[in-house]
Design an enzyme around this catalytic site. Sequence first.
Site, PDB file in Angstrom:
ATOM      1  N   HIS A   1      -7.805  34.107  42.845  1.00 25.12           N
ATOM      2  CA  HIS A   1      -6.551  33.495  43.301  1.00 25.12           C
ATOM      3  C   HIS A   1      -6.461  33.731  44.810  1.00 25.12           C
ATOM      4  CE1 HIS A   1      -2.118  33.289  43.779  1.00 25.12           C
ATOM      5  NE2 HIS A   1      -2.085  32.642  42.633  1.00 25.12           N
TER       6      HIS A   1
ATOM      7  N   ASP B   1      -7.349  42.440  40.277  1.00 22.18           N
ATOM      8  CA  ASP B   1      -6.134  41.634  40.288  1.00 22.18           C
ATOM      9  C   ASP B   1      -5.747  41.419  38.824  1.00 22.18           C
ATOM     10  OD1 ASP B   1      -4.374  39.517  40.080  1.00 22.18           O
ATOM     11  OD2 ASP B   1      -5.402  38.243  41.521  1.00 22.18           O
TER      12      ASP B   1
ATOM     13  N   GLN C   1      -2.833  38.170  35.688  1.00 21.25           N
ATOM     14  CA  GLN C   1      -2.884  37.382  34.445  1.00 21.25           C
ATOM     15  C   GLN C   1      -3.298  38.222  33.238  1.00 21.25           C
ATOM     16  OE1 GLN C   1      -1.682  34.490  34.051  1.00 21.25           O
ATOM     17  NE2 GLN C   1      -1.503  33.792  36.164  1.00 21.25           N
TER      18      GLN C   1
ATOM     19  N   LYS D   1       5.518  37.789  35.596  1.00 20.39           N
ATOM     20  CA  LYS D   1       4.624  37.118  34.645  1.00 20.39           C
ATOM     21  C   LYS D   1       4.638  37.823  33.289  1.00 20.39           C
ATOM     22  CE  LYS D   1       1.446  35.556  38.258  1.00 20.39           C
ATOM     23  NZ  LYS D   1       1.664  34.127  38.347  1.00 20.39           N
TER      24      LYS D   1
ATOM     25  N   CYS E   1      -3.527  27.722  43.231  1.00 20.79           N
ATOM     26  CA  CYS E   1      -3.897  28.758  44.220  1.00 20.79           C
ATOM     27  C   CYS E   1      -5.338  29.195  44.022  1.00 20.79           C
ATOM     28  CB  CYS E   1      -2.959  29.967  44.167  1.00 20.79           C
ATOM     29  SG  CYS E   1      -1.287  29.575  44.642  1.00 20.79           S
TER      30      CYS E   1
HETATM   31  C1  LIG Z   1      -4.722  35.716  39.106  1.00 19.82           C
HETATM   32  C2  LIG Z   1      -3.501  35.792  39.974  1.00 19.82           C
HETATM   33  N1  LIG Z   1      -3.492  36.656  40.998  1.00 19.82           N
HETATM   34  C3  LIG Z   1      -2.430  36.784  41.807  1.00 19.82           C
HETATM   35  C4  LIG Z   1      -1.301  36.021  41.619  1.00 19.82           C
HETATM   36  C5  LIG Z   1      -0.154  36.185  42.558  1.00 19.82           C
HETATM   37  O1  LIG Z   1       0.929  36.771  41.915  1.00 19.82           O
HETATM   38  P1  LIG Z   1       2.339  36.893  42.653  1.00 19.82           P
HETATM   39  O2  LIG Z   1       2.672  35.522  43.150  1.00 19.82           O
HETATM   40  O3  LIG Z   1       3.265  37.359  41.582  1.00 19.82           O
HETATM   41  O4  LIG Z   1       2.175  37.881  43.753  1.00 19.82           O
HETATM   42  C6  LIG Z   1      -1.264  35.100  40.580  1.00 19.82           C
HETATM   43  C7  LIG Z   1      -0.086  34.226  40.387  1.00 19.82           C
HETATM   44  O5  LIG Z   1      -0.169  33.143  39.866  1.00 19.82           O
HETATM   45  C8  LIG Z   1      -2.395  34.988  39.727  1.00 19.82           C
HETATM   46  O6  LIG Z   1      -2.415  34.117  38.720  1.00 19.82           O
END
Ligand SMILES: Cc1ncc(COP(=O)(O)O)c(C=O)c1O
Length: 412
Positions: free
Chosen positions: A126, A203, A206, A229, A367
């Site tokens: 992401h 990360d 998800q 989430k 993203c």
């Molecule tokens: C795999 C992954 N990493 C990071 C993020 C970013 O999360 P946040 O916007 O809550 O900081 C997301 C959000 O969609 C995501 O799906």
Amino acid sequence: MKTLAALDVETVRADFPILGRTVHGRPLVYLDSAASSQKPRAVIDAITDYLSTHHANVHRGAHELSVEATDAYEDARAKVARFAGAGSPEEIVFTRGTTEAINLVAYAWGQSLAAGDEIVLTVMEHHSNLVPWQLLAGRTGARIKYATLTPEGRLDLDHLASLIGSATKLVGVTHVSNTLGVMNPVAEIAALAHEAGALCLVDGAQAAPHGAVDVQAAGCDFYAFSAHKMCGPTGIGALWGRLEELDAMPPFQGGGEMISEVRLEGSTWAPVPHKFEAGTPAIAEAVGFGAAVDYLEEVGLDAIRAHEADITRYALGRLAELDGLRIVGPTEDRPGVVSFTYGDIHPHDLATILDRRGVAIRAGHHCNQPLMDYLGVDATARASFYLYTSRAEIDTLIQALLVARDLFGGFA
Ligand SMILES: Cc1ncc(COP(=O)(O)O)c(C=O)c1O
């Protein structure tokens, strides 16, 4: 052995007030939980109760409300620490979310990097786990290498291993891809990083919603996730870090709350996690995060995972019935995220048509622009499921997709 109670989806749905509403005159079918989940009454009530009866600033006042607010905030940290399998609550830094957690590491830990150092990422990251490292590389002259995918759409572990060497300082990988839906073997990846003397950041944005977080089993050094989430509020998330790593890192931002002593000549820092929490924190949001953890644990993390696996299998089976529908990424073992293209309908058009029928899906690059480039598509549609998703909702999705196809006059 204790037998697990299966999740009763109608009972769970009754906990989420928003699921009772209509959109464009039709019952809401919310299939965008990977972007942000809906909130159960228990979380909404916990935030309301905190704001109605306990609120004051934390860690500062000697008065009763400040003590209550501090207890509520630190209690939430303890719950999140337990949920993540952290060694102690001190290892949990509250952040605004996954994005800020990764930026914190890239900024604070990253200060030790220099030209010649390498960071290994994957093409499925992401933007949150890409751009902070690109900024760091720009500041320090460090280089970024990207691991690619197998033809099936899983991480190519051999390629990843071939990129890790003596110059590698950190390997950053997503636990679950928000587009491909694959779960990466983070323990194996962390072991590869450690063999080379590098750190591993995961990360978990998800993965955490699906109850998959166990930082000890993951074997990594940093793990980032977001409350919104996983049934919690927006504006709060967590960075888990190994205590020795967090201790060794300089602060991320300066201000109140994060100091031990401030003199005109210079300052000293509070112990972790407060060293990384400058300014008044998101107290009500932390309380909501704690309530979300309580809620998920009460429903049962194993039951949630089993339900999502069942719904995802059902969805993949039903989507396979549609001519012209192509799943992006593997067609099995996907924890709740299914990306697809449908004939020659642009995903944005598809999402708009579905929205008119009350069905909320996501369309775009999610993203994941470098991943889209790698796959040779500019966008996909994405349906994502959670503990409250029912089979009837999947059936509504399929009907809506058929309507979209008819609107486009079928496919050649
Ligand atoms: C795999 C992954 N990493 C990071 C993020 C970013 O999360 P946040 O916007 O809550 O900081 C997301 C959000 O969609 C995501 O799906």
